[in-house]
Design a protein around this motif. Structure first.
Motif, short mmCIF file in Angstrom:
data_model
loop_
_atom_site.label_atom_id
_atom_site.label_comp_id
_atom_site.label_asym_id
_atom_site.label_seq_id
_atom_site.Cartn_x
_atom_site.Cartn_y
_atom_site.Cartn_z
N LEU A 1 -2.25 -9.75 -1.06
CA LEU A 1 -2.26 -8.48 -1.39
C LEU A 1 -0.58 -8.65 -1.03
O LEU A 1 0.33 -8.27 -1.26
CB LEU A 1 -2.29 -7.67 -2.31
CG LEU A 1 -3.27 -7.27 -3.85
CD1 LEU A 1 -4.08 -6.00 -4.52
CD2 LEU A 1 -1.85 -7.44 -5.05
N THR B 1 2.36 -10.28 -2.55
CA THR B 1 2.76 -8.93 -3.12
C THR B 1 2.67 -8.91 -4.97
O THR B 1 1.30 -10.01 -5.18
CB THR B 1 4.42 -9.18 -3.84
OG1 THR B 1 5.02 -10.10 -4.48
CG2 THR B 1 5.21 -9.20 -2.86
N ASP C 1 -0.24 -3.58 -4.17
CA ASP C 1 0.60 -4.44 -2.77
C ASP C 1 0.87 -3.59 -1.64
O ASP C 1 2.01 -3.99 -0.85
CB ASP C 1 1.52 -5.52 -3.20
CG ASP C 1 2.19 -4.84 -4.31
OD1 ASP C 1 3.54 -5.43 -4.67
OD2 ASP C 1 2.81 -3.09 -4.06
#
Ligand code: MIC
Length: 641
Positions: free
Chosen positions: A179, A183, A276
């Motif tokens: 993550l 993202t 994220d």
């Protein structure tokens, strides 16, 4: 050219199109999964489709979200689910038998087969080499009716794992690292395929943890090979006969590669309010916390519970910290009890909750005002926990346990804890007595429907001219929790669209529903990744019910885009994303939609500013035809008549 695991799984279920990246393909679905928040509408839609018996190998209705029976709504839903699934030939669990994804992994997930679930974390079953995809309830209903599931052929990202996880750095940290790199936008229309020598050190529940939160990068799904580790899990579940080996060919070709050396990972944490927003735990260590929640579909396995208990053994949770545990299933709970783990946790001051999703989506255990809550689940979207001003941090079970002791965000490696290694049992206690078997065939036994279960709204066809006000302008990463809230007050009304529509965009602008109704509908303008997060189709249907004509955004999350199509709401993408600044709330807009053609460009006429802004739709002609008639149910009715 060799095939990847993902390509082999898709090829085994492909019934339409070719596996050409970006093309629309149709997949046969062998298993479906619903739960009690998305399932009620899904079965109302199944009734509307008109079949009498599901066409899948297996369909299961889990009751694992709306477990706080504070009034008649949730028990009425559960009674409806038990009645209607029995007629259609669908298995149904009794309430709080466990979280759908943990239960499906234990009892039904099969390597090589396809699973479509009305929950974005359905991907959890990728841990056993299954093609497992989250989708809106209507797509599940279509799959239960034997229709293919259509999706864009994804790119395949090879996630090459080397090394081995260090002590107190568990599998959750792998997906948190992904993550951090990708993202919440980075996985759109991709499959994350895990490979490399590092996977040999990961058992099935660790693999499932990593797949589960793949939903948070927007990936279509995530998958591990099916190998001897998969076989061990299935054998331990009394299901060795379900095992088949699946591995990528040596000359398989991937679109991208991410390399992660497990040995170099350190404990990570996702800061509020996005999964994220990841940093090393040590960067924020020492921050006082109010709450710790162990559980959620990402981390509620026996290994997770035992790891927590090992760290807490002989210690007490900090006086300032309220701590709760949700075991992932009855099996996890029973195995933990037999190992003396539950009484240890009670002695440490942990509140033992029922086996369901619980606090993860705000169904109880809400934090206090401005509270700081560490959670082992997959999401920390604003307001999702039930307290809008609270902050939720996502961590591994080990970081959560260490922090529960100190009352501060803590790296477990700083507590000089005794070494502990999980050894997965060769045999789990299997008890399927809480799965209700359906009747042998459809019959006319009445289905009990509580007053909160409202008929599906009638949706009109899309007119040739869309006109209206820009009712709201939003930024990037608008989640389905922004659009229709989670939490104990709102999950119970998810099958009541008139009611749930009163809370659209509640956490960003409480006035939106009233303004939308007063204006007779209008437009939503947003940034990238609109509709990220859950599979909840109410995030499309409730705005549609309020008269929203179209969403104009820079990009859309996969599941939500499909839900917009299913309910006849046009998703327009700005040709030049810089044009976003041209729109202001209140601007009057009009769009000529006489011709809805794949690949066509449209012009949004901003009448207030006298400007024409080019937009397009990312949809195929079939999808545009479905929108034209007002959504998929209308399209089915027209097709069947
Ligand atoms: C979630 O984790 O957000 C949920 C609650 O499980 C949702 C389902 C829903 O919103 O109904 C999901 O992930 O699809």
């Amino acid at each position: 050219m060799g095939l990847t695991v993902a390509e082999k799984l898709i090829a085994a279920s492909l019934v339409a199109g070719e596996m050409k990246k970006g093309d629309r393909i149709g997949i046969h679905i062998s298993q479906t999964l619903t739960h009690d928040v998305t399932g009620v509408m899904s079965y109302l839609e199944l009734e509307a489709i008109g079949i009498k018996r599901v066409k899948t190998d297996l369909s299961v209705s889990y009751i694992d979200h709306n477990i706080l029976q504070a009034d008649y709504k949730n028990p009425d839903d559960h009674r409806f689910l038990m009645d209607i699934t029995s007629k259609f030939g669908i298995l149904c669990t009794k309430p709080a038998s466990g979280i759908c994804h943990q239960l499906h992994l234990e009892r039904f997930a099969k390597p090589g087969k396809s699973l479509l679930g009305s929950d974005s974390h359905t991907v959890n079953a990728g841990g056993v080499g299954m093609l497992a995809i989250g989708a809106g309830g209507l797509d599940i209903a279509m799959a239960m009716a034997g229709e293919p599931f259509y999706v864009k052929m994804p790119e395949i990202i090879k996630v090459e794992l080397t090394g081995e996880l260090p002590l107190f750095v568990s599998a959750k940290n792998v997906i948190l690292e992904i993550l951090r790199q990708l993202t919440v936008k980075g996985g759109l229309n991709t499959i994350l395929e895990y490979t490399g020598p590092g996977i040999k050190s990961l058992n099935v529940t660790e693999r499932a943890t990593i797949c589960n939160m793949g939903a948070e990068v927007g990936a279509t799904t995530s998958v591990f090979p099916s190998d001897e580790i998969t076989r061990y899990w299935l054998k331990a579940q009394g299901r060795e006969q379900d095992w088949i080996p699946i591995s990528a060919d040596d000359d398989a070709v991937y679109d991208r590669v991410i390399e992660i050396n497990l040995s170099e990972l350190e404990p990570l944490i996702a800061l509020p309010h996005q999964p994220d927003n990841v940093v090393p735990v040590r960067e924020v260590a020492g921050l006082d916390i109010d709450q710790v929640m162990f559980g959620g579909c990402t981390n509620s396995s026996l290994q997770d519970v035992m790891s927590i208990a090992h760290i807490l053994n002989g210690k007490h949770v900090h006086g300032n910290v309220d701590t709760a545990l949700y075991c992932g299933s009855r099996q996890v709970m029973v195995e933990a009890i037999r190992r003396g783990v539950i009484d240890n946790l009670v002695c440490s001051g942990v509140r033992i909750m029922e086996m369901f999703c619980g606090a993860c989506n705000g169904m109880g255990f809400a934090p206090p005002t401005n509270g700081k809550s560490l959670r082992t689940g997959p999401r920390n979207f604003i307001g999702r926990c039930g307290t809008e001003c609270a902050s939720v941090y996502l961590v591994s079970p080990e970081v959560a346990a260490a922090s529960a002791i100190t009352g501060k965000i803590t790296d477990p490696r700083d507590l000089s804890l005794p070494v502990w290694k999980y050894s997965m049992p060769a045999n789990f206690s299997v008890d399927d007595s809480m799965f209700l078997r359906p009747k042998e065939s459809f019959d006319n036994t009445p289905v009990r429907r509580g007053p909160n279960i409202r008929p599906l709204p009638e949706l009109e066809a899309v007119p040739n001219q869309l006109t209206g006000e820009t009712l709201i302008k939003l930024g990037d990463d608008i989640t389905t929790d922004h659009i229709v809230p989670a939490g104990a007050h709102f999950l119970p009304i998810r099958c009541n669209i008139p009611e749930v529509s009163k809370y659209v965009f509640r956490v960003v602008d409480e006035s939106f529903p009233e303004r939308a109704k007063t204006a007779g509908g209008g437009f939503i303008v947003a940034g990238h990744n609109y509709g990220q997060g859950s599979s909840r189709e109410q995030a499309a249907l409730a705005p549609r019910y309020l008269g929203i004509k179209a969403v104009i955004a820079k990009s859309f999350a996969r599941i939500h885009l499909a839900n917009l199509v299913n309910f006849g709401l046009i998703p327009f993408v700005l040709v030049d994303e810089e044009d976003s600044h041209v729109f202001d709330p209140g601007d009057m807009l009009s769009i000529d939609t006489t011709e809805l053609k794949q690949g066509a460009k449209y012009a949004v006429h901003n009448q207030t500013k006298g400007i024409m802004i080019p937009v397009e739709t990312p949809l195929t002609q079939d999808e545009l035809d479905i929108i034209r008639v007002g959504g998929r149910l209308n399209w089915i009715k027209l097709r069947n008549n």
